[in-house]
Write an enzyme that holds these catalytic residues in place. Sequence first.
Site, PDB file in Angstrom:
ATOM      1  N   PRO A   1       0.849  -1.196   0.000  1.00  0.00           N
ATOM      2  CA  PRO A   1       0.000   0.000   0.000  1.00  0.00           C
ATOM      3  C   PRO A   1       0.879   1.238   0.000  1.00  0.00           C
ATOM      4  CG  PRO A   1       0.030  -1.035   2.181  1.00  0.00           C
ATOM      5  CD  PRO A   1       0.787  -1.938   1.264  1.00  0.00           C
ATOM      6  N   MET A   2       0.657   2.138  -0.955  1.00  0.00           N
ATOM      7  CA  MET A   2       1.489   3.342  -1.079  1.00  0.00           C
ATOM      8  C   MET A   2       0.595   4.553  -1.310  1.00  0.00           C
ATOM      9  SD  MET A   2       4.654   1.810  -3.370  1.00  0.00           S
ATOM     10  CE  MET A   2       3.612   0.749  -4.394  1.00  0.00           C
TER      11      MET A   2
ATOM     12  N   GLY B   1       7.273  -2.700  -2.940  1.00  0.00           N
ATOM     13  CA  GLY B   1       6.642  -1.387  -3.000  1.00  0.00           C
ATOM     14  C   GLY B   1       7.035  -0.592  -4.224  1.00  0.00           C
ATOM     15  N   ARG B   2       7.993   0.320  -4.061  1.00  0.00           N
ATOM     16  CA  ARG B   2       8.299   1.286  -5.116  1.00  0.00           C
ATOM     17  C   ARG B   2       8.721   0.647  -6.436  1.00  0.00           C
ATOM     18  NH1 ARG B   2      12.390   4.588  -1.710  1.00  0.00           N
ATOM     19  NH2 ARG B   2      12.304   2.650  -0.500  1.00  0.00           N
TER      20      ARG B   2
ATOM     21  N   LYS C   1       0.378  -4.911   9.179  1.00  0.00           N
ATOM     22  CA  LYS C   1       1.655  -4.533   8.577  1.00  0.00           C
ATOM     23  C   LYS C   1       2.394  -3.652   9.574  1.00  0.00           C
ATOM     24  CE  LYS C   1       3.771  -2.709   4.352  1.00  0.00           C
ATOM     25  NZ  LYS C   1       4.676  -1.670   4.865  1.00  0.00           N
TER      26      LYS C   1
ATOM     27  N   CYS D   1       3.387   3.120   9.086  1.00  0.00           N
ATOM     28  CA  CYS D   1       3.582   4.417   8.437  1.00  0.00           C
ATOM     29  C   CYS D   1       4.163   5.422   9.418  1.00  0.00           C
ATOM     30  CB  CYS D   1       2.259   4.934   7.872  1.00  0.00           C
ATOM     31  SG  CYS D   1       2.434   6.491   6.983  1.00  0.00           S
TER      32      CYS D   1
ATOM     33  N   ASN E   1       9.056  -7.088   3.763  1.00  0.00           N
ATOM     34  CA  ASN E   1       8.911  -5.875   2.965  1.00  0.00           C
ATOM     35  C   ASN E   1      10.108  -4.975   3.253  1.00  0.00           C
ATOM     36  OD1 ASN E   1       7.166  -2.841   3.410  1.00  0.00           O
ATOM     37  ND2 ASN E   1       7.608  -3.692   1.412  1.00  0.00           N
ATOM     38  N   GLY E   2      10.481  -4.175   2.243  1.00  0.00           N
ATOM     39  CA  GLY E   2      11.541  -3.205   2.437  1.00  0.00           C
ATOM     40  C   GLY E   2      12.758  -3.472   1.568  1.00  0.00           C
TER      41      GLY E   2
END
Length: 338
Positions: A16-17, A233-234, A138, A99, A210-211
């Site tokens: 989720p971004m 993600g990105r 998350k 976040c 993640n990451g």
Amino acid sequence: MSEIDLHRAARLSVAPMMDWTDRHCRYLHRLMSKDTLLYTEMVTAPALVRGGAVHLLEYSAEEHPVALQLGGSDPRELAEAARLGAAAGYDEINLNVGCPSDRVQSGTFGAVLMRQPELVADCVEAIQDAVDVEVTVKCRIGVDDQDPSTVLPEFLDTIAGRGITRFTIHARKAWLQGLSPKENRDIPPLDYPLVHKMKAEFPDLHLSINGGITTLDEAVLHLEAGLDGVMIGRAAYHNPSDVLLAADRRIYGRDHEVDAPTVVADMLPYIEAHLTSGGRLHQITRHMLGLFTGRPGARHWRRVLSEGANKPGAGPELVLAALDHVTNAPVANGGIHA
């Protein structure tokens, strides 16, 4: 939707971004992979419950499997927001405990909740009592001066004690003071071994990492090492073709793989419908700019869409004109260029 195996789907997911993984982005990603689990942008429970912003829950049925990520820290409010999400048909409700933005901290949710595992436990229990769909979390490995090797297992144990069995762990601390949200995605060092250690300590939990993961090759290594899932993600946003086009074959063993020009063609009816309903072209094409990253003509593809999609009357013909730059681009010396 009960027929969807979320544990299988979560072998690969797109993170989720905020401002990126909206419904148009998710529709594009679904055309690229039938199996990858997709997430909404974080939607705050106050926006849904107090603000009545139920339009934030809109999505296309083709997006399944798709999860709603909620932000909040009031158990009752989160429960009500989750009811709205479940009624809308989301396959999963995910609570954001990762976040690091100032805006999120001021609302007492996001990564700051790593300091209050009992409150997180109360929140997920309230959500579970309110809905029948799976509830997940998350999180980060810790925040500020916390010791992740102590904090993370205690956090997982506390939350799992309320019945949560699936977590996505961003393998970085979040520094709530001194680093911007952007810096928090890059500067705190990654600790992949700690996440793998958590899988060894909690073998019954479904853990995704993640990451900093940018390729399917890296994702496969984490899966082969014993983790249950990988969230990207990105890289999935800026270079979706490299991450998603081969995902069904490499991650899920499905005989399915499309190419980027086919995806563009498949987007055209969706774009037409969006324009007919009063939407603007750039609301969709901004998510398509990275489709041809690394391929001849990619720069022209981006330029045509970036310069033209905001103009009044811009429509599918602009997308086709941009595509011509890719499909007819010469390959210099057998190489590729952006």
